[in-house]
Design an enzyme around this catalytic site. Structure first.
Site, PDB file in Angstrom:
ATOM      1  N   ASP A 155      24.102  -9.933  24.348  1.00 18.22           N
ATOM      2  CA  ASP A 155      22.972  -8.994  24.384  1.00 18.22           C
ATOM      3  C   ASP A 155      22.815  -8.137  23.129  1.00 18.22           C
ATOM      4  O   ASP A 155      22.015  -7.187  23.129  1.00 18.22           O
ATOM      5  CB  ASP A 155      23.077  -8.112  25.627  1.00 18.22           C
ATOM      6  N   ASP A 207      18.892 -15.004  30.459  1.00 17.72           N
ATOM      7  CA  ASP A 207      18.573 -13.800  29.683  1.00 17.72           C
ATOM      8  C   ASP A 207      18.724 -13.996  28.167  1.00 17.72           C
ATOM      9  O   ASP A 207      18.064 -13.311  27.376  1.00 17.72           O
ATOM     10  CB  ASP A 207      19.474 -12.624  30.062  1.00 17.72           C
TER      11      ASP A 207
HETATM   12  N1  GLY Z   1      20.092  -8.943  30.930  1.00 19.80           N
HETATM   13  C1  GLY Z   1      20.520  -8.443  32.184  1.00 19.80           C
HETATM   14  C2  GLY Z   1      19.431  -8.140  33.130  1.00 19.80           C
HETATM   15  O1  GLY Z   1      18.320  -8.561  32.982  1.00 19.80           O
HETATM   16  O2  GLY Z   1      19.725  -7.437  34.077  1.00 19.80           O
END
Ligand code: GLY
Length: 380
Positions: A100, A162
């Site tokens: 992330d 994600d």
């Molecule tokens: N990337 C984690 C979420 O969307 O909660």
């Protein structure tokens, strides 16, 4: 695209953008020393207290950069720059970071570099891109999502939907440094996601497990949704927006086709009342996710700008339905509270994260309006 809006839609955009500006001009100062994730009794919490590595920590500075780009007001730039400095403490922390880093530094430092040309911001973004590159598994051709074990299982071979939203930092690095490696890795990962996370009906799997040595698929996991075979709505939004972004950065038609397919599925699941459930296939009612609807709307607005003339209205109108319905049902415009959008959900399995305020819902509402008003460049 503005010319395709109805008068009602156009008026809503103008009025809601005014409300966003009025509210954030106050909150940007009140929370200038915080990195909010959610809020307690209407007051932003602060992720600086022990959770500086959290994937959401780019949204607040990212929101401030959006507002700065749109208004030129110094208060937004100062808050954004201040928060970026805090994030430096985790930029070199391999153990606690994850895939992330794109969400975090593309929105915080990518926007900074794009708007101000700051060399410091450019370097932060480059370090984050290198971190993401180092998570690539060349045999399986995927980017590893997380470091820690989950329920006693190693996550070395786990991929998640994600990650698509983290790929733009790699596309940026390829262009900035004229180095094809970053783009190759991003495209290999996007191809892998297209082949293995997308189901035939356009819905997505959240987590796919690979053998990290051979790359073979060995299982799946329902992740933040209800369970295996279910349909986590925010994951669906990441597919809509993420594949659209990969198309924007590469021109590969299959990404746009996949983004459209994911969007058609999203629309078919929400079109009854336009209030997104947290999981489109969960058995019980009453768990919502505004953030899913708002992120999907941002993706649909991008798709509307990319498709043929006769298709534009489908995506534009679906995005407007989501935005207007969610705003009417769940927005809080009072100056007394720090947040705007209620009713987002972190994870199905975490009850205290149900139907709450989450910073990324505010971010995507503002980003959608920023796009609709043509306020400035895309930061993904
Ligand atoms: N990337 C984690 C979420 O969307 O909660």
């Amino acid at each position: 695209m503005k010319e395709l809006l109805t008068n009602e839609q156009r008026n809503w955009v103008e009025e809601t953008w005014m409300k966003v500006q009025e509210k954030l001009s106050v909150v940007a100062l009140r929370s200038r020393d915080k990195i909010p994730f959610w809020s307690v009794d209407g007051v932003h919490d602060d992720m600086k207290e022990g959770r500086l590595h959290c994937w959401t920590n780019g949204f607040w500075p990212g929101l401030m950069w959006l507002m700065y780009s749109a208004t030129g007001e110094a208060r937004y730039r100062e808050t954004a720059e201040h928060i970026e400095e805090y994030l430096d403490a985790v930029l070199m922390n391999y153990n606690d970071l994850s895939h992330d880093v794109g969400f975090m530094w593309r929105l915080a430092s990518g926007a900074d570099y794009q708007l101000t040309g700051s060399e410091k911001a450019k370097n932060r973004q480059a370090i984050a891109a290198c971190h993401l590159m180092a998570r690539f598994n060349p045999t399986g051709e995927f980017i590893r999502a997380w470091n820690p074990d989950r329920n006693g299982e190693k996550t070395t071979g786990w991929t998640i939907i994600d990650t698509l939203m983290n790929l733009p930092i790699l596309y940026w690095a390829s262009e900035e440094y004229e180095d094809p490696r970053f783009r190759d890795v991003a495209m290999k990962h996007a191809d892998n996601t297209m082949a293995n996370h997308m189901r035939l009906d356009g819905s997505v799997r959240h987590i796919v497990k690979h053998d990290p040595v051979t790359g073979e698929i060995v299982g799946e996991n329902g992740g933040q949704g209800y369970g295996i075979g279910s349909s986590w709505s925010r994951g669906q939004a990441w597919a809509v927006y993420g594949f659209a972004l990969s198309y924007i950065h590469t021109g590969k038609e299959a990404y746009l086709d996949t983004a459209k397919k994911a969007a058609h599925y999203f629309i078919s699941c929400v079109c009854e009342d336009w209030l997104p459930r947290q999981d489109f296939r969960a058995p019980e009612e009453g768990i919502f996710d505004a953030s899913a609807g708002l992120a999907a709307a941002c993706g649909m607005l991008e798709i509307a700008g990319l498709v043929q003339e006769y298709e534009k209205k489908l995506y534009l109108n679906a995005a407007m339905k989501l935005l207007m319905t969610i705003e009417e049902a769940w927005a809080d415009w009072s100056d007394d509270t720090d947040f705007i959008v209620r009713m987002s959900t972190g994870s199905y399995k975490v009850k205290q994260s149900h139907n709450t305020y989450l910073i990324y819902a505010d971010y995507f509402l503002a980003e959608a309006l920023y796009k609709l008003k043509d306020c400035g460049p895309l930061f993904w």
